[in-house]
Scaffold this motif. Sequence first.
Motif, PDB file in Angstrom:
ATOM      1  N   TYR A   1       1.058  -1.327   0.070  1.00 39.90           N
ATOM      2  CA  TYR A   1      -0.041   0.034  -0.027  1.00 39.90           C
ATOM      3  C   TYR A   1       0.981   1.212   0.104  1.00 39.90           C
ATOM      4  CZ  TYR A   1      -3.591  -3.304   1.166  1.00 39.90           C
ATOM      5  OH  TYR A   1      -4.478  -4.382   1.214  1.00 39.90           O
TER       6      TYR A   1
ATOM      7  N   LEU B   1      -4.900   3.090   2.621  1.00 41.88           N
ATOM      8  CA  LEU B   1      -5.653   2.490   3.305  1.00 41.88           C
ATOM      9  C   LEU B   1      -6.971   2.887   3.934  1.00 41.88           C
ATOM     10  CD1 LEU B   1      -2.641   0.721   5.528  1.00 41.88           C
ATOM     11  CD2 LEU B   1      -4.107  -0.444   4.116  1.00 41.88           C
TER      12      LEU B   1
ATOM     13  N   ARG C   1     -10.517   1.501   2.648  1.00 37.93           N
ATOM     14  CA  ARG C   1     -11.686   1.148   3.561  1.00 37.93           C
ATOM     15  C   ARG C   1     -12.891   1.666   3.341  1.00 37.93           C
ATOM     16  NH1 ARG C   1      -7.955   1.887   7.760  1.00 37.93           N
ATOM     17  NH2 ARG C   1      -6.499   0.028   7.859  1.00 37.93           N
TER      18      ARG C   1
ATOM     19  N   LEU D   1      -6.559  -5.130   4.895  1.00 40.83           N
ATOM     20  CA  LEU D   1      -6.043  -3.647   4.568  1.00 40.83           C
ATOM     21  C   LEU D   1      -5.235  -3.172   5.801  1.00 40.83           C
ATOM     22  CD1 LEU D   1      -9.399  -2.297   3.481  1.00 40.83           C
ATOM     23  CD2 LEU D   1      -7.445  -2.789   2.043  1.00 40.83           C
TER      24      LEU D   1
END
Lengths: 159, 170
Positions: free
Chosen positions: A35, A50, A54, B27
């Motif tokens: 990322y 991130l 999300r 994530l």
Amino acid sequence: MPERRGVAARREPDDTDRRLINALQGGFPLVESPYAEVGVRLGLSEDEVLSRLRSLLDDRVLTRFGPMFQIERMGGAFCLAAIAVPEAQWGRIVETVNAFPEVAHNYRREHALNMWFVLATESPQGIADAARRIEAATGLAVHLFPKEREYFVEMKLEA
Amino acid sequence: MNTSSPAAAQDDLDRRLVLATQAGLPLVPRPYAAVAQQVDASEEEVRRRLAAMLESGRIRRIGAVPNHYAIGYTANGMSVWDIDDAVVDAVGERVGALDFVTHCYRRPRHLPDWPYNLFAMVHAPGREEALARVGEIAALIEGGFPGACRGRDVLFSNGILKKTGLRIGG
């Protein structure tokens, strides 16, 4: 997460979201901190990549982020299927069909065959079996449309 | 792990990787380390294995799947075509090469109600554009294969009911 609400997105992506989505349609780096690496390319911090991802997933602008498996290359099978659902039974049938984990995607379409879904199973025999179980649960005929041949396409949509 | 051969061990790791990531890649700053913990392998092994699965086509790509409605492709038309079996593959190759066609398959007919054997998914910002593109496909087929197309229809989607991607059992 009641499936009957469908998966309509809750917001429009902004310009940065669109750049991120376009950058993430393929070639996600296989490095320790991917990322962060994507962020460097886009001028975004790792945190921002991130948190945007999300939020894009929470708001259903993205339906998924991760590896897309070709289950057929691992011994499994995909198959397109369709049912002609009487309007009066629509809500119940959507719930019944979506409850099957083998149903990977399901779309309503304007046609006598108005419900089109994709079955994904771990073995080719699993398709016919899932179709039979869906027929038993719904009382409706499941038409199977296995792919006989796939023609090459580029699977990317510019955001 | 109860695996009897290196190949079986490898298949088992692939399967655990599918189970660990089919809902999505974590994530977190080091997603492959997070996956490694779940599948009982090292981070490096996970990355090597994913690379091998990409190489062999077991993974098509690692990336984002947009809700195409949310990114402006509000018209999703499944165009279906009844094409002479003798030329359907040649037609399919030509149609699949069009940049607005996102999937293109030959599938069995279900006669008498479903005479169509070629499916081409068309995404566009609106129905009119989608229909215009279906018109382009029709012209392309008629130009290259006169008389081969005996009928067509377009099934527009008016709602995504579910889109989770594949889920195998644990």
